[in-house]
Design a protein around this motif. Structure first.
Motif, PDB file in Angstrom:
ATOM      1  N   GLU A 113       0.022   4.674  -2.937  1.00 58.53           N
ATOM      2  CA  GLU A 113      -1.354   4.235  -2.667  1.00 58.53           C
ATOM      3  C   GLU A 113      -1.630   2.897  -3.354  1.00 58.53           C
ATOM      4  OE1 GLU A 113      -4.013   6.336  -1.188  1.00 58.53           O
ATOM      5  OE2 GLU A 113      -2.323   7.520  -0.488  1.00 58.53           O
ATOM      6  N   MET A 114      -1.235   2.800  -4.616  1.00 62.31           N
ATOM      7  CA  MET A 114      -1.550   1.577  -5.358  1.00 62.31           C
ATOM      8  C   MET A 114      -0.825   0.372  -4.783  1.00 62.31           C
ATOM      9  SD  MET A 114      -1.966   2.772  -9.262  1.00 62.31           S
ATOM     10  CE  MET A 114      -2.513   1.137  -9.722  1.00 62.31           C
ATOM     11  N   THR A 115       0.445   0.587  -4.419  1.00 65.60           N
ATOM     12  CA  THR A 115       1.225  -0.523  -3.858  1.00 65.60           C
ATOM     13  C   THR A 115       0.617  -0.968  -2.527  1.00 65.60           C
ATOM     14  OG1 THR A 115       3.198   0.399  -4.879  1.00 65.60           O
ATOM     15  CG2 THR A 115       3.554  -1.229  -3.161  1.00 65.60           C
ATOM     16  N   ALA A 116       0.365   0.007  -1.650  1.00 64.97           N
ATOM     17  CA  ALA A 116      -0.134  -0.337  -0.315  1.00 64.97           C
ATOM     18  C   ALA A 116      -1.542  -0.940  -0.389  1.00 64.97           C
ATOM     19  CB  ALA A 116      -0.120   0.907   0.578  1.00 64.97           C
ATOM     20  N   MET A 117      -2.394  -0.388  -1.264  1.00 64.42           N
ATOM     21  CA  MET A 117      -3.768  -0.903  -1.366  1.00 64.42           C
ATOM     22  C   MET A 117      -3.795  -2.341  -1.879  1.00 64.42           C
ATOM     23  SD  MET A 117      -6.333   0.962  -0.502  1.00 64.42           S
ATOM     24  CE  MET A 117      -7.750   1.052  -1.522  1.00 64.42           C
ATOM     25  N   LEU A 118      -3.047  -2.583  -2.973  1.00 62.74           N
ATOM     26  CA  LEU A 118      -3.031  -3.925  -3.556  1.00 62.74           C
ATOM     27  C   LEU A 118      -2.544  -4.943  -2.525  1.00 62.74           C
ATOM     28  CD1 LEU A 118      -2.959  -6.007  -5.909  1.00 62.74           C
ATOM     29  CD2 LEU A 118      -0.623  -5.236  -6.368  1.00 62.74           C
ATOM     30  N   PHE A 119      -1.439  -4.612  -1.905  1.00 64.81           N
ATOM     31  CA  PHE A 119      -0.780  -5.530  -0.989  1.00 64.81           C
ATOM     32  C   PHE A 119      -1.640  -5.728   0.270  1.00 64.81           C
ATOM     33  CE2 PHE A 119       2.985  -5.889   2.054  1.00 64.81           C
ATOM     34  CZ  PHE A 119       3.076  -7.245   1.866  1.00 64.81           C
TER      35      PHE A 119
END
Ligand code: HEM
Length: 215
Positions: free
Chosen positions: A158-164
């Protein structure tokens, strides 16, 4: 707390920085990622967690950054607790072993044009293909696998996809005016970019979205 900081801040930040650097040099990929977000989410609200299952091209780009640009050269050291045979290699009990993350992700026997950033390689059936950031076959290492594999796959994804996704959704990106391309050299000490990414960002959403507090 240290584990959380190292895992959840460094990993997504490294993926976003390397993927953006590669994509700035390949504007057609950046444009495709942007188009996916515009069609799935639009421009009137920010990407939310619920959108992530539909952002398969975005996840394919993140997956490609994990493959080609891992945050560290090796996986965490492991020790075998019993004699084992893996791919014909005998591994006696008590062996210490390190998996090379770059060695796996850039293996030419597994990956076609291994040094090329090609997110499409993770989409067998096009954008309807479900893309995960995990790689249980260990053809590269993102979260690793097995009993000592990462316990934070859901949060990390979630964190990777949201940030990116939000970086791409929120800004139109360009290489700085005085440069023609982003320098993709790796640092001599580790696998980070030798020079931290500098890029030009221009807002592309309605101004109010950048100031609201409940996103
Ligand atoms: C994008 C984000 C993340 C990535 C890429 C990542 C990757 C990894 C990798 C490669 C390992 C080593 C696995 C092995 O030894 O084979 C690991 C272990 C671990 N991760 Fe993550 N991680 C992420 C996020 C998180 C989050 C959010 C948490 C906690 C909420 C977390 C907690 C842990 C823990 C506790 C271990 C040790 C597991 C063990 O030794 O049994 N990670 N992670």
């Amino acid at each position: 707390m240290q584990e959380l900081m190292l895992e959840t801040v460094d990993n997504p930040a490294n993926v976003a920085e390397w993927a953006m650097a590669e994509m700035l040099n390949k504007p057609e990929i950046l444009q495709k990622a942007c188009q996916e977000i515009d069609s799935v989410v639009g421009k009137e609200r920010w990407v939310q967690e619920a959108d992530i299952p539909k952002l398969n091209y975005i996840k394919a780009c993140a997956r490609e950054a994990f493959r080609l640009h891992p945050i560290a050269p090796f996986n965490v050291p492991h020790v075998s607790i019993a004699d084992a045979t893996v791919a014909g290699y005998v591994i006696p009990k008590g062996s210490h072993f390190l998996l090379s993350r770059a060695g796996l992700g850039r293996n030419p026997k597994v990956w076609d044009e291994p040094l090329e950033f090609k997110p499409g390689r993770h989409l067998k059936d096009g954008l309807s293909d479900k893309v995960d950031l995990t790689e249980p076959e260990l053809r590269f290492i993102s979260f690793s696998t097995g009993r000592r594999g990462c316990i934070g796959v859901a949060l990390g994804t979630e964190m990777t996809a949201m940030l990116f996704a939000r970086l791409i959704q929120g800004f139109k990106w360009n290489v700085p005016p005085n440069e023609s391309k982003i320098d993709l050299s790796e640092s001599e000490d580790d696998l980070f970019l030798a020079k931290p990414l500098h890029a030009l960002a221009k807002p592309r959403l309605p101004a109010a979205l950048y100031t609201q507090l409940d996103y």
